[in-house]
Design a protein around this motif. Structure first.
Motif, PDB file in Angstrom:
ATOM      1  N   ALA A 161    -104.704  93.112  92.046  1.00 54.24           N
ATOM      2  CA  ALA A 161    -103.798  92.965  90.903  1.00 54.24           C
ATOM      3  C   ALA A 161    -103.350  94.330  90.382  1.00 54.24           C
ATOM      4  N   VAL A 162    -104.259  95.303  90.337  1.00 56.57           N
ATOM      5  CA  VAL A 162    -103.892  96.654  89.893  1.00 56.57           C
ATOM      6  C   VAL A 162    -102.920  97.293  90.879  1.00 56.57           C
ATOM      7  N   LEU A 163    -103.134  97.073  92.179  1.00 55.96           N
ATOM      8  CA  LEU A 163    -102.214  97.620  93.181  1.00 55.96           C
ATOM      9  C   LEU A 163    -100.822  97.017  93.039  1.00 55.96           C
ATOM     10  N   ARG A 164    -100.749  95.705  92.816  1.00 56.47           N
ATOM     11  CA  ARG A 164     -99.429  95.085  92.635  1.00 56.47           C
ATOM     12  C   ARG A 164     -98.747  95.596  91.371  1.00 56.47           C
ATOM     13  N   GLU A 165     -99.533  95.843  90.343  1.00 52.59           N
ATOM     14  CA  GLU A 165     -98.971  96.402  89.114  1.00 52.59           C
ATOM     15  C   GLU A 165     -98.414  97.804  89.359  1.00 52.59           C
ATOM     16  N   ALA A 166     -99.040  98.523  90.313  1.00 50.12           N
ATOM     17  CA  ALA A 166     -98.589  99.880  90.637  1.00 50.12           C
ATOM     18  C   ALA A 166     -97.408  99.890  91.605  1.00 50.12           C
ATOM     19  N   GLY A 167     -96.985  98.724  92.114  1.00 49.85           N
ATOM     20  CA  GLY A 167     -95.812  98.672  92.983  1.00 49.85           C
ATOM     21  C   GLY A 167     -96.070  98.255  94.412  1.00 49.85           C
ATOM     22  N   TRP A 168     -97.323  98.033  94.800  1.00 45.41           N
ATOM     23  CA  TRP A 168     -97.626  97.614  96.165  1.00 45.41           C
ATOM     24  C   TRP A 168     -97.307  96.131  96.340  1.00 45.41           C
ATOM     25  N   GLN A 169     -96.700  95.793  97.470  1.00 47.23           N
ATOM     26  CA  GLN A 169     -96.436  94.399  97.816  1.00 47.23           C
ATOM     27  C   GLN A 169     -97.546  93.910  98.742  1.00 47.23           C
ATOM     28  N   VAL A 170     -98.685  93.571  98.160  1.00 46.27           N
ATOM     29  CA  VAL A 170     -99.850  93.150  98.940  1.00 46.27           C
ATOM     30  C   VAL A 170    -100.409  91.870  98.329  1.00 46.27           C
ATOM     31  N   ASN A 171    -101.024  91.057  99.191  1.00 48.91           N
ATOM     32  CA  ASN A 171    -101.705  89.862  98.691  1.00 48.91           C
ATOM     33  C   ASN A 171    -103.214  90.085  98.731  1.00 48.91           C
ATOM     34  N   ASP A 172    -103.954  89.123  98.199  1.00 49.00           N
ATOM     35  CA  ASP A 172    -105.404  89.275  98.106  1.00 49.00           C
ATOM     36  C   ASP A 172    -106.070  89.311  99.474  1.00 49.00           C
ATOM     37  N   LYS A 173    -105.519  88.564 100.452  1.00 47.74           N
ATOM     38  CA  LYS A 173    -106.150  88.501 101.767  1.00 47.74           C
ATOM     39  C   LYS A 173    -106.115  89.851 102.475  1.00 47.74           C
ATOM     40  N   ARG A 174    -104.991  90.552 102.383  1.00 49.58           N
ATOM     41  CA  ARG A 174    -104.920  91.863 103.031  1.00 49.58           C
ATOM     42  C   ARG A 174    -105.868  92.856 102.369  1.00 49.58           C
TER      43      ARG A 174
END
Length: 375
Positions: A161-174
């Motif tokens: 969740a912090v990575l997505r907030e920082a701009g990464w397009q990643v899901n939990d599985k990766r």
């Protein structure tokens, strides 16, 4: 030149020839010499093929071939069993796990790649293909490790969740795959929670319905580096999960509770209910009288039932796990500053799982319209 080994059909024919010559009156030794073998060879043939006809010989050859086929099948099954036994325990769900397992089986048992792949269900092209990660994987792993250093008690879901907030397009599985590959911390197991139920199946726990409906507050104990104890008074809005205030002092009594609540009532208004345990600071007559005077109601939990105050208990656990257990406070003033900074981070930055991995009170930027007012 060495004589060619006679075939079973030729052996049976020569044995029949000897029997015919003997029947005509020829001595057996002369008949044996006439077929061109020694007596030892003749009697060895006779012991093995004596009295056998052509059909019986065909049946013998068929049984020998079937026996050889069964022997090979048993050998193959035994080898397959050895391969499966040598393989890793559990299901080999991913090609990477099967690839590593096949390499280990080949090194240990000396079997071919074809055989190991067939037994373990791996295509040979998949076995030979070298996995290549994405181009941004190194940067993603570096950011994950940096966030793990910064927030040592976060699990992979909260880090995602912090990575997505920082701009990464990643899901939990990766993130979970990279998390396990790098050997990062696995979140601790959650303890089972008790529930207090009525006979009709309904829960008597009071649940918040909107912001400022139910506030809860509780104490947390800690110590500074010199061994002296201090307490924190944590006040929480149960609906939004926002930590409204944390008061840090060496001693906190009912007067301090009233003082902390007064500041919040002035800033945010009076909630409908205030929940707490049955501590002496909370059930004091002055506290209850003052809360009733300002228009709120008290909701004390049952003795020995901390799960009824689950929102505040959960917050206390997160605070102790993520802050108090990892910080060394040299003075009370230092504890007040660090705890207040953590409270702001908890409200504005830390993802909360119950809120869809959003912070309880995220910071907002209000842009004022700078255009001149036209008259």
């Amino acid at each position: 030149m060495a004589n060619k080994r006679a075939k079973p059909e030729e052996i049976v024919t020569k044995l029949r020839q000897v029997e015919v010559l003997v029947g005509q009156g020829m001595p057996r030794a002369d008949a044996i010499r006439q077929i061109g073998v020694t007596e030892q060879t003749y009697y060895r043939w006779r012991k093995k093929y004596g009295g056998m006809g052509t059909e019986q010989l065909k049946e013998l050859k068929r049984l020998q071939k079937e026996n050889e086929r069964l022997r090979r099948a048993v050998s193959d099954l035994t080898l397959d069993k050895l391969i499966l036994t040598e393989a890793a325990k559990g299901k080999l769900l991913s090609p990477a796990r099967r690839r590593a397992c096949i390499d280990r089986v080949r090194q240990t048992l000396g079997v071919s790649e074809r055989r190991a792949c067939r037994t373990l269900g791996q295509h040979r092209s998949t076995q030979r293909r070298l996995p290549r990660g994405r181009a941004d994987e190194e940067r993603l792993v570096a950011d994950m490790i940096e966030l793990t250093r910064q927030y040592g008690r976060y699990g992979y879901r909260r880090i995602a969740a912090v990575l997505r907030e920082a701009g990464w397009q990643v899901n939990d599985k990766r993130v979970e795959r990279l998390w396990r590959r790098e050997g990062l911390k696995v979140p601790m197991k959650q303890p089972k929670k008790g529930r207090l139920w009525l006979t009709d199946g309904s829960c008597i726990r009071l649940r918040p319905e909107h912001r400022d409906h139910v506030w809860s507050y509780d104490f947390v104990h800690c110590r500074t580096d010199d061994g002296k104890a201090f307490r924190t008074l944590n006040i929480l809005d149960e609906h939004s999960r926002e930590c409204l205030a944390i008061r840090v002092k060496r001693r906190l009594n009912s007067v301090e509770v009233i003082d902390a609540l007064s500041d919040l009532f002035i800033l945010r208004g009076v909630p409908a209910l205030i929940r707490s345990d049955n501590g002496p600071e909370f059930i004091a007559k002055d506290v209850r009288k003052w809360i009733d005077a300002v228009g709120a109601k008290t909701a004390f939990i049952e003795p020995g039932s901390p799960w009824e105050n689950g929102y505040c208990e959960s917050f206390n656990g997160r605070m102790r796990d993520e802050l108090l257990n990892g910080e060394l406070f040299y003075s009370l003033r230092e504890a007040q500053i660090i705890i207040e900074e953590w409270r702001k981070h908890y409200n504005t930055k830390r993802p909360h799982s119950a809120l869809g991995y959003r912070p309880p009170a995220p910071e907002t930027v209000i842009q004022m319209d700078q255009r001149p007012i036209m008259h």
